[in-house]
Structures are given as structure tokens and as C-alpha cells.
Design a protein around this motif. Structure first.
Motif, mmCIF file in Angstrom:
data_model
loop_
_atom_site.group_PDB
_atom_site.id
_atom_site.type_symbol
_atom_site.label_atom_id
_atom_site.label_comp_id
_atom_site.label_asym_id
_atom_site.label_seq_id
_atom_site.Cartn_x
_atom_site.Cartn_y
_atom_site.Cartn_z
ATOM 1 N N LEU A 85 0.832 -1.199 0.000
ATOM 2 C CA LEU A 85 0.000 0.000 0.000
ATOM 3 C C LEU A 85 0.872 1.256 0.000
ATOM 4 O O LEU A 85 0.693 2.165 -0.815
ATOM 5 N N VAL A 86 1.835 1.264 0.930
ATOM 6 C CA VAL A 86 2.722 2.429 1.043
ATOM 7 C C VAL A 86 3.532 2.606 -0.237
ATOM 8 O O VAL A 86 3.662 3.716 -0.763
ATOM 9 N N GLY A 87 4.038 1.489 -0.756
ATOM 10 C CA GLY A 87 4.863 1.557 -1.953
ATOM 11 C C GLY A 87 4.104 2.141 -3.134
ATOM 12 O O GLY A 87 4.599 3.040 -3.822
ATOM 13 N N VAL A 88 2.897 1.661 -3.353
ATOM 14 C CA VAL A 88 2.133 2.139 -4.509
ATOM 15 C C VAL A 88 1.756 3.600 -4.330
ATOM 16 O O VAL A 88 1.866 4.414 -5.253
ATOM 17 N N MET A 89 1.329 3.960 -3.107
ATOM 18 C CA MET A 89 0.984 5.368 -2.872
ATOM 19 C C MET A 89 2.196 6.251 -3.129
ATOM 20 O O MET A 89 2.093 7.310 -3.759
ATOM 21 N N ALA A 90 3.360 5.803 -2.660
ATOM 22 C CA ALA A 90 4.576 6.604 -2.830
ATOM 23 C C ALA A 90 4.911 6.758 -4.310
ATOM 24 O O ALA A 90 5.253 7.846 -4.770
ATOM 25 N N LEU A 91 4.784 5.664 -5.068
ATOM 26 C CA LEU A 91 5.082 5.740 -6.503
ATOM 27 C C LEU A 91 4.186 6.764 -7.185
ATOM 28 O O LEU A 91 4.630 7.560 -8.010
ATOM 29 N N ILE A 92 2.906 6.749 -6.809
ATOM 30 C CA ILE A 92 1.969 7.691 -7.437
ATOM 31 C C ILE A 92 2.321 9.123 -7.032
ATOM 32 O O ILE A 92 2.257 10.049 -7.831
ATOM 33 N N GLN A 93 2.748 9.274 -5.773
ATOM 34 C CA GLN A 93 3.054 10.628 -5.280
ATOM 35 C C GLN A 93 4.361 11.181 -5.838
ATOM 36 O O GLN A 93 4.640 12.373 -5.693
ATOM 37 N N VAL A 94 5.167 10.307 -6.446
ATOM 38 C CA VAL A 94 6.429 10.767 -7.014
ATOM 39 C C VAL A 94 6.198 11.884 -8.038
ATOM 40 O O VAL A 94 6.993 12.811 -8.160
ATOM 41 N N ALA A 95 5.068 11.815 -8.737
ATOM 42 C CA ALA A 95 4.795 12.846 -9.746
ATOM 43 C C ALA A 95 4.763 14.226 -9.111
ATOM 44 O O ALA A 95 5.423 15.162 -9.570
ATOM 45 N N PHE A 96 4.014 14.343 -8.017
ATOM 46 C CA PHE A 96 3.911 15.632 -7.350
ATOM 47 C C PHE A 96 5.251 16.045 -6.732
ATOM 48 O O PHE A 96 5.723 17.166 -6.904
ATOM 49 N N GLY A 97 5.880 15.086 -6.028
ATOM 50 C CA GLY A 97 7.157 15.389 -5.365
ATOM 51 C C GLY A 97 8.201 15.870 -6.365
ATOM 52 O O GLY A 97 8.892 16.862 -6.132
ATOM 53 N N THR A 98 8.292 15.172 -7.501
ATOM 54 C CA THR A 98 9.302 15.546 -8.485
ATOM 55 C C THR A 98 9.037 16.931 -9.037
ATOM 56 O O THR A 98 9.951 17.712 -9.251
ATOM 57 N N ARG A 99 7.750 17.229 -9.250
ATOM 58 C CA ARG A 99 7.419 18.550 -9.774
ATOM 59 C C ARG A 99 7.895 19.633 -8.801
ATOM 60 O O ARG A 99 8.494 20.624 -9.199
ATOM 61 N N MET A 100 7.645 19.406 -7.517
ATOM 62 C CA MET A 100 8.057 20.393 -6.517
ATOM 63 C C MET A 100 9.581 20.512 -6.460
ATOM 64 O O MET A 100 10.143 21.598 -6.424
ATOM 65 N N PHE A 101 10.271 19.353 -6.413
ATOM 66 C CA PHE A 101 11.725 19.390 -6.216
ATOM 67 C C PHE A 101 12.452 19.873 -7.471
ATOM 68 O O PHE A 101 13.497 20.512 -7.364
ATOM 69 N N ASN A 102 11.914 19.546 -8.649
ATOM 70 C CA ASN A 102 12.538 20.094 -9.859
ATOM 71 C C ASN A 102 12.543 21.610 -9.790
ATOM 72 O O ASN A 102 13.573 22.251 -10.018
ATOM 73 N N ALA A 103 11.376 22.166 -9.460
ATOM 74 C CA ALA A 103 11.291 23.625 -9.369
ATOM 75 C C ALA A 103 12.237 24.135 -8.286
ATOM 76 O O ALA A 103 12.949 25.118 -8.476
ATOM 77 N N GLY A 104 12.254 23.430 -7.153
ATOM 78 C CA GLY A 104 13.119 23.850 -6.046
ATOM 79 C C GLY A 104 14.592 23.825 -6.421
ATOM 80 O O GLY A 104 15.334 24.776 -6.165
ATOM 81 N N LEU A 105 15.009 22.724 -7.054
ATOM 82 C CA LEU A 105 16.428 22.590 -7.423
ATOM 83 C C LEU A 105 16.824 23.618 -8.477
ATOM 84 O O LEU A 105 17.927 24.164 -8.439
#
Ligand code: ADP
Ligand code: MG
Lengths: 356, 585
Positions: B456-476
Motif C-alpha cells: 500500500l505504502v509503496g504504490v501510494m509513494a510511486l503515485i506521489q512521485v509525480a507531485f514530489g518531483t514537480r516540486m523538487f525540480n522547481a526547487g532545485l
């Protein structure tokens, strides 16, 4: 042992399917304690060269030797943090989440220097750049000039073998830039650190350097002291890029004379020169002597007409039409000239550069 | 003249011992680490497509095109396809209308209340979809809806005037839920737009409407498109509203069809047609995703002039102010406050009744007292675990992805960027479905993941990678590379530079990305319902379970408890994003 030797450096970048030769066969050697400057227009490969020396970029070919240690060449590549170098970036790279002290102390903390020693050396470094008393400020509270000095303190606190400066003054306003030029040169002399400076600003290069390498399209086209570069440019490019120059095409008659469209002119002697070679003569605006009455018995005289004279404060810049070109002559501001005046320009032989 | 370096003897040169031993570069190492989740993301999608070509979606089933032919041929399945299109279209229309209208009102007129509205909208995003769905059922269900009952009584109608548990009703409620997301994205685009462009149009004599139509809206097209894509994906993906509003009267859309086919009340589960359906969705998602990225890129062409623009002079509302107030108050009243009050009201009653003096006599805390607390506490425990673990894993993975995408030199970084974008363009339901099938068939044994919290955690995390990456790309991208290079020049290794410079500078982004994902994890019903088991029951699933077994009052009580759990995290979140509440979206 030279503090820095660069030999046959090469670097190409591919951007949008075109290959840019950013560095093309660059070689030079720094002497102990000097300021050596790479001078050239934007995009000529100065920063790339500096970054290769720093180790931030791995060159495609060539060798870099810092203080007898090969740091790049063949299979050898020493990462930047293992090179004994201090560097000031164009944007300063001051960490906004740290205090002034923490910024300057970072190199020593990374090197695991004892705490007491760190405090002593950081205070020393900050005092050297006149930032003592600012230790506990956040670095974001500093002005541009102060940030620049902090970057310098941070680069020097490790007492590196070599200091790299990338356009260190370009982000400052004109007045501060002139002041910092003198201060930076004085500080460098005091510390005695060998410095490689990169700039596109000729005034900066001429006033601060022991030696200058003029770069163009990834290559060094001339190397010499500021005086040599300015007074004896070796190419049209160097003459044009460093300062303003009046050009005149000609053909050699013999070692000391050149025939031009304006008549035969005396030039500095060049025993090796052969008659018949096409040459380019270059004269600086301030080397020209402007006469309002035709002087008698003066060689190298050409007639012209003032097109426009511009008072620029410390001098008056006269645009003089000579045959079909317009020359610039810089004269004493008291000179009473007006558009349309007939004038005579004297070209002192010893101040003419003959470019092959 | 070319200066050549003088000849040198190299006798004095000694390459240091460490020089020849090459350490792996930081982006290289991270690329290797991020390769695992990248393979998982792509693998799940490939698996789903593969199953679409197998009989009944069994990995060992016969190779067949039957699943695809029934998708378009079987009238029952085709109805689901049509339903899905209608449902998404209605959702998008509602979400884009309300979201954009409110954003324009707040950002471009002198309405005021900017911070309040923006904060309220952030809160609106965090309210679980099934919560709104329950509220609207209590308001507008043809039989039990309070307003319907009042209207029937007041006007002596034969039948209820509004049927919210219809396809259009579902789309409308989903659209209301998504309007907050659209609002956040559109108002961010409006804030980044250089006001001079609009003022120039006004100075050229164009009226407010004309400026809006010819300058403002075309310029924020990438933002609008992005929010539409985002909202559309979520509408297709989310299970909560289709389950709660559609299941009882058999109105199925993609997500609820997939759920019911995989978990039938009788007979054997059918994975083939859902897999084929998903395959089509994947294709559409990727197509829209690429189109969006192209629009973004061409949008950037204009941006040379923009930079961080000044806001244009605001349009004076004048006598329209009353209408604007009615619109804003009406929106919050109907989309949030009334549904919330209805859920609260029902949670205090033994059975569903419309508010009245008689019903007030029956009000008690019995639903709360009578709750199966061991059931609820189990849900709470799992919810807290998921809420802590999923965002943590997601943040770590996203960091690795972003470092590779932003800082690596090789061309492979584009591949990572694209893979991290996939969960944004493809409904999360499909990832959950793929993971469920994979766990079901291939991981039986000691490494079995089926029904485990780890899955459950793994799949949720994989799906959330889209949002996280968007934030961190902008941040970096905002951290100047020279800040890291300064560290290298100070003698710090690449890892030290990241630890001491990059991560501290990234910390604000890290914190609110984590909090935001934590809140989304808590409210999510889709993934836990699809791949959860009794062992991984979360609060949201508990509430749904109670609702589906007819214990509506208890379900309302659990939902309110869940909202209560979110409150402290929400407060921290709002405090941290105080200066710019819309930033996190
Ligand atoms: N990382 C890079 N990728 C592609 N091209 C580059 C890169 N770095 C530099 N260049 C190109 O190399 C040339 C030299 O750049 P640079 O060394 O920055 O010039 P300067 O510092 O003299 O202005 C320029 O044409 C520049 O576009
Ligand atoms: Mg440069």
C-alpha cells in the motif's frame, strides 16, 4: 615549479546538434604570486577554461598541472574538492542559509580543522576583507560588494595554492567596481596568492593583471603584460577588443617605412620584415597628436577634417575624417575645436603598432 | 599569434593516489537508486497493458483481443466507457468554471480577501471527496436528501426535483471537489503573469472582458491546460465519489467498474476488460501528457519578456461586488459548509432524517459511543502509518528523481523526468490495479506483498512521485548551481555539498511537500480500497465500509474523526506556507 600549467586544453560542448569548441588548444603557465588574466569577449571560453582548472568540468583533452601535481590529463582527473584551489564565482555563491561566519568557516570545517583554529583563521580572513564585526549577520543581509568580499574571504581562508576569480566585479555598480579593483589587487599582493582572473572588462584586465592572455573563440591569441597588450596588439582583434584603435592598411617599403593610402609613414624598426608585405597599422586615439595649424618639419603627418568633437570630461574625443575613414583622437579637453575645422594629425612613429 | 605552453619536463608531476580511483558521481549513484522505482512505475503500466491482451487478465491466460473487442462491443462495458466520458466532461467543466472564475476574481479584481479565499481553497482540497459526496447525498438524494424533501413538501411535487446520485450529479460533485485544485493552479499562473501585458491591452483601449478573452486567458493557457489534465486524471482515478454516489444505483464509471470487476460480490474476478480499459487510458494519458509538455515548452518561448511580473491594476467591481459576494459565499456554502453540516447532523442521528424539530429530539452522541472502537483504532493506526510512511518514501524517491533530472549531465536524465511525470498523466487507479494483480499472481510466498501495508505504502509513494518531483525540480532549479560548486571549491565532497548546502536550501520545499503528501495520503480512498486488506484498513476505508453496509450515521462519525485527525497537520501546513498559501499546489 609553476603554480599552474595548462597545456593543450580542449573542450567541446554539444548544444542542439551543433558542436561548440569552447576551449581549443589553450595553454599557459602562471608564475608565483602573479595575477594572470584571461581577457576576451563573452562566449570565448574564459569561464570554461577556469572551470576546467577548478575541476568543475572535465576537459576533453590536455593537461592541467597545479603546483607540480597533475590534476587533469589522460586518465587522471582530480575532483574539485581535492584540488588546492580557492574560487570566487560570478554570482559569488554565498550560501543564504548561513551566517557570514559559517560561510567563511565552511572550507575549514570540511577540512576538520580544530574549532579554535577555525575561529582564529576566519576572523583573520574576514578582517582582511574588512568584514570584521559582521560574523553573526546572515549572509543575505550583506550588500553586493560585501558578499563579493565574503566570497573572497571564503576562497582564501584555506590558504589555497591558487585563486580563481570569474568576473569578480561584474555584478557591482560602476563606482564600486573601480574601488574594488584597487582593493582586490592590493589584497592579492598582500597575501601573495597566485591568481587566475577571468574578465571581459579591459579596464579591469589592464589595471589588475601582471600578464594578460587575450582569448578569442576558444583560443589564446596574444599573451603579454598589460602594456604590451595595449601598446603592441598582435592582431586586429586584440587591438580592437582592448581599447579603441584607428586602423590603416599598408605595404612595407623597407624595415622602417610603410606605404599607405595617406602616404609613406615611418614605423618602429623591424629588421626581419621584408618589403612588399601587406601590414595593418594601428594607432591609439590618445597617441595621435592633433594640430590646428600645420606644423613644420614633423614626419607622419596626415590632413583631416573634424566631423564631431565630444567633450567627455577628462578629454575631448575628436572624430576626424581622414580620406574616406573616420579616426578617433583623444585630446586635452581645453583644445578649442569645432566641426568642420581643418586639422593635421601627427602619428608618432614609436606609437604605431605594425600588425602583420 | 598563438601562445603555446613552454615544454616541460614532467618529472616533478605526481598524480595523487586518489585521482585514478574514480568515485561514482552523485547523480550517477542516484540514477541507479531511482532506477528501481522507475522500473516499478513503467513495469506496472507494461503489466497492465500485457494483461489486457490475456484472457480474463490472467498472466497465464490465452493471448486474445477479446478484452478490447468487448470494451467497444459489449453494450454493458460500452456504457461504462460513455459514462466515464460524460462524468469526466461534467467534472472538468464544473471544476474549470468555478476554479478559474474564483481565481480571476481574487487575482484580477478588487474583490479583496485574497488570503482568506486562497487558504479556504487549500482546505477545500484536503477535504476527502467521499465526505463531500456524503454531504451532497444527504442534501440532494432523491429519497433521503433534505432539500429534495423540503422542496417536495413545499411545492407538493410528485418526485424529487434533483437527483444527485446520477451521472451528471456525480460529475458535478467531483467537479466541485476539483475546483479548488484548478483554483490553486490557475491563480499561480495569474500571479506569474507579467501584469504589463494586460495593462498594455487596456491602454490600447480594450475593455475588461476583451482583455480577459484576448490576453489573459491565452497567456495562462499552459496553466489552464495543466490543471485540466491534472483534474481530469484525478477525476478518472478517484474512487470515492463514484463508489458512494454511483454504486447503489449501478451507475459505473472507469474507477468503480474496475473496482467492482476485480472485487465482485459473486463469481470470479474479471481482470481482462479492466486491463484493456486501463491500456486505453494509459494511451490517452500519455498522449495528453506529451501534448501538455509541448504546450509548456512553446509557452516558455513567450516567457523571455515576463520574468516575475508586477500585478496589473485590479478591475473595479463597482456594483458587481454584490454579485461577486453572492458567488463566493454561495460557492463555499454549497461546496463545503452545507455538506459538512449535513454530515455532522447525520452523525448525531440514529437514522437519516432531514433537519426538523422532531429530528432534533433524536440527536445524541450514540453513533460515536456505539462505534466499534477497535475497528476505528485499527483504521487510525494504519492511517497514521500510511500518512507517515508514504510521503517519506515518496519524498526520498522524488529527491532522487529530481537530482537526476535536474543535475545529471547525460541524456538519460530526460528518461527519468518523463517516468516521474507518468503518474501525473495516468490515473493512480491503474497503478493500484497493476500492483494488485502483480501481488496477487507473482509474489505468493515469503515475499508475498498481497494485502500488506508495504505494498500500500509503496504504490501510494510511486503515485506521489509525480507531485514530489514537480516540486523538487522547481526547487532545485532555483538553487543556483554555483552555490553547490562553491562547496566543491571549499573542499567538500559531492555528498557533503548536498547534505550541507542543497538539502538545507531545499528544506522549505521538502517540508511542505511532505506535509501536503501526508494529507493527501490520509484522505485517499482509491489506493487503499483497491489494494488494501483487513490488515491495512485505513480510516477512509473504514468509513466507506460502514457506509456501504448501511451504517450511515457511524460512517459520518468516522469521517468527522478523520477530518479531526487532519486538523493538526493542516494547521502546521498552513503555518509553514503562511506567506503563500497557494504555493504547495
Ligand atoms: N555546459 C555547456 N553546454 C553547452 N555549451 C556550453 C556550456 N558551457 C559553455 N558552453 C559554450 O561554450 C562557449 C564558451 O562559454 P564560456 O566559457 O562560458 O564563455 P565566457 O566565459 O568566455 O563568456 C560558449 O559558446 C558557450 O555557449
Ligand atoms: Mg563567463
Amino acid at each position: 615549479m609553476a603554480p599552474l600549467t595548462v597545456e593543450g586544453l580542449h573542450q567541446a560542448f554539444t548544444a542542439a546538434d551543433t558542436v561548440v569548441k569552447a576551449i581549443d588548444e589553450v595553454g599557459f603557465e602562471l608564475r608565483e604570486g602573479e595575477i594572470y588574466t584571461l581577457l576576451g569577449p563573452s562566449g570565448c571560453g574564459k569561464t570554461s577554461t577556469l572551470r576546467a582548472v577548478a575541476g568543475l568540468e572535465r576537459p576533453d583533452g590536455g593537461r592541467i598541472v597545479i603546483d607540480g601535481t597533475l590534476v587533469a590529463g589522460g586518465p587522471v582527473f582530480v575532483p574539485p574538492n581535492k584540488r588546492d584551489i580557492g574560487m570566487v564565482f560570478q554570482s559569488y555563491g554565498i550560501w543564504p542559509h548561513m551566517t557570514v561566519f559559517a560561510n567563511a568557516a565552511f572550507p575549514l570545517r570540511v577540512a576538520k580543522v580544530p574549532k579554535k583554529e577555525i575561529r582564529r583563521r576566519v576572523e583573520e580572513a574576514l578582517a582582511a576583507v574588512h568584514l570584521d564585526g559582521y560574523e553573526d549577520r546572515m549572509s543575505t543581509q550583506l550588500s553586493g560588494g560585501q558578499q563579493q568580499r565574503l566570497a573572497l574571504a571564503r576562497a582564501l581562508v584555506r590558504r589555497p595554492k591558487l585563486l580563481l576569480l570569474d568576473e569578480p566585479l561584474s555584478n557591482l555598480d560602476a563606482k564600486l567596481r573601480a574601488a574594488m579593483r584597487a582593493e582586490l589587487a592590493a589584497l592579492q599582493q598582500e597575501i601573495g596568492v597566485t591568481t587566475l582572473l577571468v574578465t571581459h572588462d579591459q579596464d579591469e584586465a589592464l589595471s589588475m593583471s601582471s600578464r594578460i592572455a587575450v582569448m578569442r573563440a576558444g583560443r589564446i591569441v596574444q599573451e603579454g603584460t598589460p602594456r604590451e597588450i595595449y601598446q603592441r596588439p598582435a592582431s586586429r582583434f586584440a587591438a580592437d577588443f582592448v581599447g579603441t584603435t584607428n586602423f590603416l592598411d599598408g605595404v612595407r617599403c623597407d624595415g622602417k617605412r610603410v606605404r599607405t593610402a595617406l602616404g609613406e609613414l615611418d614605423v618602429p624598426g623591424a629588421p626581419a620584415a621584408t618589403a612588399g608585405d601587406a601590414v595593418l597599422l594601428a594607432v591609439r586615439p590618445e597617441a595621435l597628436r592633433l594640430h590646428q595649424v600645420r606644423p613644420e618639419g614633423v614626419p607622419n603627418l596626415v590632413r583631416g577634417e573634424i566631423e564631431r568633437s565630444m567633450f567627455v570630461g577628462d578629454s575631448v574625443e575628436c572624430h576626424v575624417r581622414v580620406a574616406d575613414v573616420v579616426w578617433t583622437a583623444r585630446q586635452d579637453p581645453e583644445l578649442p575645436v569645432a566641426s568642420g575645422d581643418e586639422v593635421w594629425l601627427e602619428l608618432p612613429a614609436e606609437r604605431i603598432s605594425v600588425i602583420a | 599569434m598563438t601562445v603555446t605552453a613552454p615544454e616541460r619536463t614532467s618529472a616533478t608531476e605526481t598524480p595523487p593516489a586518489s585521482a585514478t580511483r574514480r568515485r561514482p558521481s552523485l547523480p550517477g549513484t542516484l540514477a541507479v537508486l531511482a532506477a528501481f522505482p522507475a522500473v516499478a512505475i513503467v513495469g506496472l503500466l507494461v503489466l497492465v497493458v500485457y494483461l489486457g491482451f490475456r484472457a480474463h487478465g490472467q498472466p497465464d491466460g490465452a493471448l486474445t483481443l477479446h478484452n478490447f473487442t468487448s470494451l467497444f462491443g459489449d453494450s454493458q462495458v460500452w456504457e461504462v466507457v460513455v459514462n466515464t466520458v460524460v462524468y469526466v466532461a461534467v467534472s472538468l467543466a464544473v471544476a474549470l468554471f468555478f476554479g478559474t472564475a474564483l481565481a480571476l476574481l481574487v487575482e484580477r479584481t478588487d474583490f479583496g480577501w485574497e488570503r482568506t479565499v486562497t487558504t479556504a481553497m487549500v482546505l477545500r482540497i484536503l477535504i476527502p471527496g467521499f465526505f463531500t459526496a456524503m454531504g451532497w447525498i444527504f442534501l440532494f438524494h432523491p429519497r433521503i436528501g433534505a432539500i429534495n424533501q423540503w422542496l417536495v413538501e413545499a411545492f407538493a411535487l410528485e418526485k424529487a426535483p434533483v437527483n444527485i446520485v446520477s451521472l451528471v450529479g456525480m460529475g458535478f460533485v467531483e467537479g466541485l471537489a476539483l475546483s479548488a485544485l484548478v483554483f490553486s493552479m490557475v491563480s499561480a499562473s495569474l500571479r506569474n503573469l507579467d501584469g504589463a501585458l494586460e495593462e498594455a491591452a487596456r491602454a490600447s483601449g480594450a475593455g475588461a472582458w476583451r482583455v480577459l478573452r484576448t490576453v489573459t486567458l491565452p497567456l495562462i493557457r499552459p496553466g489552464l491546460l495543466g490543471s485540466a489534465l491534472f483534474a481530469g486524471t484525478i477525476a478518472v482515478s478517484s474512487l470515492d465519489i463514484p463508489l458512494i454516489m454511483g454504486l447503489s444505483n449501478r451507475v459505473y464509471v472507469f474507477s468503480s467498474y474496475l473496482f467492482v470487476a476485480a472485487n465482485p460480490s459473486a463469481g470470479r474476478p474479471e481482470h481482462g476488460i479492466p486491463a484493456a480499459f486501463s491500456a486505453v487510458m494509459i494511451l490517452i494519458g500519455i498522449a495528453f501528457g506529451l501534448w501538455y509538455q509541448r504546450t509548456l515548452r512553446s509557452g516558455r518561448k513567450y516567457q523571455v519578456v515576463a520574468g516575475k511580473g508586477r500585478q496589473p491594476a485590479r478591475i473595479r467591481l463597482g456594483r458587481w461586488r454584490v454579485a461577486a459576494w453572492a458567488f463566493v459565499v454561495g460557492y463555499f456554502l454549497w461546496s463545503t459548509i452545507l455538506p459538512l453540516l449535513m454530515v455532522l447532523w447525520i452523525s448525531l442521528l440514529p437514522f437519516v432524517q432531514k433537519p426538523s424539530a422532531a429530528a432534533l429530539q433524536a440527536v445524541s452522541l450514540d453513533n460515536y459511543r456505539g462505534l466499534d472502537w477497535s475497528f476505528v483504532l485499527r483504521g487510525l493506526e494504519n492511517s497514521v502509518k500510511v500518512m507517515v510512511l508514504a510521503p517519506t518514501v515518496a519524498v526520498l524517491l522524488s529527491l532522487a528523481f529530481s537530482f537526476v533530472a535536474v543535475r545529471a549531465r547525460g541524456r538519460y536524465r530526460y528518461a527519468y523526468d518523463l517516468v516521474a511525470f507518468l503518474p501525473q498523466a495516468i490515473p493512480g487507479t491503474i497503478f493500484a490495479f497493476g500492483a494488485m494483480t502483480a501481488a496477487l499472481y507473482w509474489t505468493r510466498g515469503w515475499y508475498g506483498l498481497y494485502g500488506s501495508l508495504a505494498l500500500l505504502v509503496g504504490v501510494m509513494a510511486l503515485i506521489q512521485v509525480a507531485f514530489g518531483t514537480r516540486m523538487f525540480n522547481a526547487g532545485l532549479l532555483q538553487i543556483h548551481a554555483e552555490l553547490e560548486e562553491s562547496a566543491a571549491m571549499s573542499g567538500a565532497s559531492a555528498w557533503t555539498a548536498v547534505r550541507r548546502i542543497t538539502l538545507p536550501l531545499l528544506r522549505p520545499v521538502l517540508t511542505y511537500t511532505w506535509l501536503w503528501l501526508a494529507l493527501l495520503s490520509l484522505r485517499d480512498l482509491t489506493v487503499p480500497t483497491l489494494i488494501g486488506s483487513q490488515d491495512t484498513l485505513t480510516l477512509s476505508v473504514a468509513s466507506w465500509t460502514l457506509f456501504s453496509s448501511g451504517q450511515v450515521g457511524a460512517s459520518s462519525a468516522v469521517t468527522l474523526l478523520m477530518v479531526g485527525c487532519m486538523a493538526p497537520v493542516v494547521v502546521v501546513f498552513l503555518l509553514l506556507t503562511r506567506t503563500n498559501p497557494g504555493k504547495a499546489v
